[in-house]
Write an enzyme that holds these catalytic residues in place. Structure first.
Site, PDB file in Angstrom:
ATOM      1  CD  GLN A 261     -14.074 -40.152  -4.696  1.00  0.00           C
ATOM      2  OE1 GLN A 261     -13.342 -41.105  -4.480  1.00  0.00           O
ATOM      3  NE2 GLN A 261     -14.584 -39.421  -3.707  1.00  0.00           N
TER       4      GLN A 261
ATOM      5  CG  HIS B   2      -9.528 -34.960   6.516  1.00  0.00           C
ATOM      6  ND1 HIS B   2      -9.607 -33.668   6.059  1.00  0.00           N
ATOM      7  CD2 HIS B   2     -10.119 -35.729   5.575  1.00  0.00           C
ATOM      8  CE1 HIS B   2     -10.210 -33.660   4.876  1.00  0.00           C
ATOM      9  NE2 HIS B   2     -10.537 -34.894   4.561  1.00  0.00           N
TER      10      HIS B   2
ATOM     11  CG  ASP C 266     -18.375 -38.141   3.257  1.00  0.00           C
ATOM     12  OD1 ASP C 266     -18.707 -37.521   2.248  1.00  0.00           O
ATOM     13  OD2 ASP C 266     -17.495 -37.721   4.047  1.00  0.00           O
TER      14      ASP C 266
HETATM   15  P1  AMP Z   1     -12.423 -36.650   2.040  1.00  0.00           P
HETATM   16  O1  AMP Z   1     -11.007 -36.171   2.073  1.00  0.00           O
HETATM   17  O2  AMP Z   1     -13.436 -35.552   1.981  1.00  0.00           O
HETATM   18  O3  AMP Z   1     -12.650 -37.748   1.025  1.00  0.00           O
HETATM   19  O4  AMP Z   1     -12.679 -37.326   3.459  1.00  0.00           O
HETATM   20  C1  AMP Z   1     -11.835 -38.348   3.938  1.00  0.00           C
HETATM   21  C2  AMP Z   1     -12.481 -38.969   5.149  1.00  0.00           C
HETATM   22  O5  AMP Z   1     -12.698 -37.976   6.150  1.00  0.00           O
HETATM   23  C3  AMP Z   1     -13.868 -39.568   4.830  1.00  0.00           C
HETATM   24  O6  AMP Z   1     -14.024 -40.795   5.534  1.00  0.00           O
HETATM   25  C4  AMP Z   1     -14.808 -38.518   5.345  1.00  0.00           C
HETATM   26  O7  AMP Z   1     -16.067 -39.029   5.750  1.00  0.00           O
HETATM   27  C5  AMP Z   1     -14.043 -37.987   6.556  1.00  0.00           C
HETATM   28  N1  AMP Z   1     -14.516 -36.641   6.893  1.00  0.00           N
HETATM   29  C6  AMP Z   1     -14.644 -35.577   6.056  1.00  0.00           C
HETATM   30  N2  AMP Z   1     -15.172 -34.521   6.712  1.00  0.00           N
HETATM   31  C7  AMP Z   1     -15.403 -34.937   7.986  1.00  0.00           C
HETATM   32  C8  AMP Z   1     -15.952 -34.310   9.144  1.00  0.00           C
HETATM   33  N3  AMP Z   1     -16.366 -33.057   9.138  1.00  0.00           N
HETATM   34  N4  AMP Z   1     -16.035 -35.050  10.283  1.00  0.00           N
HETATM   35  C9  AMP Z   1     -15.606 -36.341  10.308  1.00  0.00           C
HETATM   36  N5  AMP Z   1     -15.084 -36.976   9.250  1.00  0.00           N
HETATM   37  C10 AMP Z   1     -14.983 -36.295   8.097  1.00  0.00           C
END
Ligand code: AMP
Length: 296
Positions: free
Chosen positions: A58, A34, A147
């Site tokens: 979701q 993040h 993702d």
């Molecule tokens: P989430 O909180 O899991 O919904 O993720 C929020 C954002 O952070 C989304 O755009 C994810 O693709 C991105 N994200 C989550 N994990 C990673 C990672 N390991 N590397 C880069 N971006 C990430």
């Protein structure tokens, strides 16, 4: 850093803000993945807005919505340190008013891969992202390549519905041993975490085979499956070798190609991917499974 929890307050704060705005949507329980998005947004915009919202629509009925990890205080500390201007932390009832019945769906692509295993998932994602885009008319919105299907779906939605937001994609951040960072990793036992390393290993193997000239998806998939099947704690949902733009599965690797997979490890469902011929994210040096170590 200003934290706001209502749509009204968020709108008022941005009305007063001058310059360009970068938006980073998250579900919280922040990690270095993040923060890579936040850092990029910070470097490219005058104001940065991070949203923290665990979006119920979701998650499927059997999924981990109720167990999704949260630590709002820690998240806020990390964001303040990173120089974020605004954090939007709405409640579920703030986002979904009583009787809510409007949805945004990107046809077709939402049903493939993740969509096939998580019916309704992308409808929930595109609905909430379009709400956030309406509330926060940013210049740029930052999403992680981790993702990859979400990126493809959100880009299509932004184009189709004429959102002003430029969608910026940030490479996957990995632990030093190769595991892609995910808020859900906290729920892995040490044994499960160790087994889960086979996911990134199999993807790095696919990259190695590609680097050595392999262009047949079935040969690559077969080699990956040999690794994945040797790990009984890992229950594979899919391995897909597909066009990076459309996520159509390929008969022959030619253009920019993504290898994506999803698996359950213990109670946790994990996803990961690599783009063949491109950097794999942090930690790849340590976790290099060389194709030369496999039988021909
Ligand atoms: P989430 O909180 O899991 O919904 O993720 C929020 C954002 O952070 C989304 O755009 C994810 O693709 C991105 N994200 C989550 N994990 C990673 C990672 N390991 N590397 C880069 N971006 C990430």
């Amino acid at each position: 850093m200003l934290q706001v929890s209502t749509v009204e307050e968020m709108r008022r704060a941005l009305d007063r803000a001058a310059g360009t705005v970068g938006l980073v949507p998250t579900m919280g329980y922040l990690h270095a993945g993040h923060m890579a998005l936040v850092k990029r947004a910070r470097s490219e915009n005058d104001k940065v807005v991070v949203t923290i919202f665990v979006n119920p629509t979701q998650f499927g009925p059997q999924e981990d919505f109720a167990q999704y990890p949260q630590d709002p205080e820690r998240d806020l500390r990390m964001l303040a340190q990173a120089g974020v201007d605004y954090v939007f932390t709405p409640s579920v009832s703030e986002m979904y008013a009583e009787g809510f019945s409007t949805h945004v769906l990107v046809d077709g692509i939402s049903d493939k891969l993740e969509g096939a295993f998580r019916p309704g998932h992308f409808r929930g994602v595109t609905t909430v992202v379009s709400m956030l885009f309406n509330i926060i008319p940013a210049d740029r919105a930052y999403f992680g390549h981790k993702d990859v299907q979400q990126v493809v779906v959100v880009k299509k939605m932004a184009r189709d519905l004429h959102f002003r937001h430029e969608i910026v994609v940030v490479p996957t951040v990995r632990d030093a041993d190769g595991l892609a960072l995910s808020s859900r990793n906290v729920s892995l036992t040490p044994e499960d975490r160790n087994s889960a390393l086979v996911l990134s290993r199999s993807l790095f193997l696919a990259s190695d085979l590609y680097e050595r000239g392999e262009r047949d998806p079935e040969t690559i998939r077969f080699a990956m499956m040999a690794l994945l099947n040797a790990e009984p704690r890992v229950k594979l949902d899919y391995v897909a070798i597909c066009d990076a733009q459309t996520l159509e599965e390929l008969d022959r690797i030619e253009g920019r190609t993504v290898v994506a997979l999803a698996a359950r490890v213990g109670p946790v469902r994990l996803i990961d991917n690599v783009v063949l011929g491109e950097q794999r994210g942090y930690g790849d040096e340590q976790m290099h499974v060389s194709a030369s170590r496999l039988p021909a």
